[in-house]
Design a protein around this motif. Sequence first.
Motif, mmCIF file in Angstrom:
data_model
loop_
_atom_site.group_PDB
_atom_site.id
_atom_site.type_symbol
_atom_site.label_atom_id
_atom_site.label_comp_id
_atom_site.label_asym_id
_atom_site.label_seq_id
_atom_site.Cartn_x
_atom_site.Cartn_y
_atom_site.Cartn_z
ATOM 1 N N THR A 17 62.672 63.647 78.534
ATOM 2 C CA THR A 17 61.626 62.641 78.663
ATOM 3 C C THR A 17 60.263 63.334 78.672
ATOM 4 O O THR A 17 60.179 64.538 78.926
ATOM 5 N N PRO A 18 59.206 62.580 78.434
ATOM 6 C CA PRO A 18 57.875 63.188 78.541
ATOM 7 C C PRO A 18 57.639 63.843 79.906
ATOM 8 O O PRO A 18 57.045 64.918 79.979
ATOM 9 N N ASN A 19 58.126 63.224 80.976
ATOM 10 C CA ASN A 19 57.948 63.813 82.315
ATOM 11 C C ASN A 19 58.678 65.149 82.441
ATOM 12 O O ASN A 19 58.169 66.080 83.066
ATOM 13 N N GLU A 20 59.858 65.246 81.871
ATOM 14 C CA GLU A 20 60.609 66.515 81.934
ATOM 15 C C GLU A 20 59.899 67.623 81.148
ATOM 16 O O GLU A 20 59.817 68.760 81.609
ATOM 17 N N ILE A 21 59.381 67.265 79.985
ATOM 18 C CA ILE A 21 58.639 68.250 79.182
ATOM 19 C C ILE A 21 57.357 68.649 79.917
ATOM 20 O O ILE A 21 56.973 69.821 79.937
ATOM 21 N N GLN A 22 56.713 67.689 80.540
ATOM 22 C CA GLN A 22 55.508 67.967 81.316
ATOM 23 C C GLN A 22 55.810 68.962 82.442
ATOM 24 O O GLN A 22 55.054 69.904 82.667
ATOM 25 N N ILE A 23 56.912 68.780 83.135
ATOM 26 C CA ILE A 23 57.299 69.698 84.214
ATOM 27 C C ILE A 23 57.563 71.093 83.657
ATOM 28 O O ILE A 23 57.171 72.101 84.259
ATOM 29 N N PHE A 24 58.204 71.177 82.494
ATOM 30 C CA PHE A 24 58.427 72.475 81.850
ATOM 31 C C PHE A 24 57.089 73.185 81.623
ATOM 32 O O PHE A 24 56.932 74.364 81.967
ATOM 33 N N PHE A 25 56.109 72.491 81.072
ATOM 34 C CA PHE A 25 54.816 73.117 80.800
ATOM 35 C C PHE A 25 54.049 73.432 82.085
ATOM 36 O O PHE A 25 53.329 74.425 82.139
#
Length: 156
Positions: A17-25
């Motif tokens: 999800t966008p939130n998961e990718i955001q957490i990765f970054f």
Amino acid sequence: MNMVGFCGGGLMHESGTPNEIQIFFETLKFVEQVTFNDLDCSLVLDRLYRRYVRFEDIDKTKQVMDYYKTVLVKKSEDESSNPLLKYFRHFDSSVSSALSFYQAFGEYLPVKISVVDLPWYLLEKHRPLEEYDQLEGEPFWMRDYTQEEVERLSNL
């Protein structure tokens, strides 16, 4: 909520999800803040995150991602013990696909993060790279599509 992922060449990965990718970054930003290196981290923290990887920057961007991977992933780990590994694998695969596509067809289909759900992915493929280059604010993959944008991208 749309799914997003790493894309490059003729390949796309559903990464989360966008939130998961955001957490990765955010994790990558934290690493950059607490470690010292002479790499150009903006290639990942800005170009890849918000835009796309330019062809001339592929090797340098891969070096930066490899650095983050060495800090965040132990060699013996798998995705069940370290979910961050998935993102590094998707990135590496997208780079390989983009380079293979370029060698085979002479066209660079850039490495980037994009919405991967259909039909949104098909719309996003029409977005000119100039729009990515001029982008300010949050990445396209974090935004909801407006009716006007759907119509505009459909007509490109």
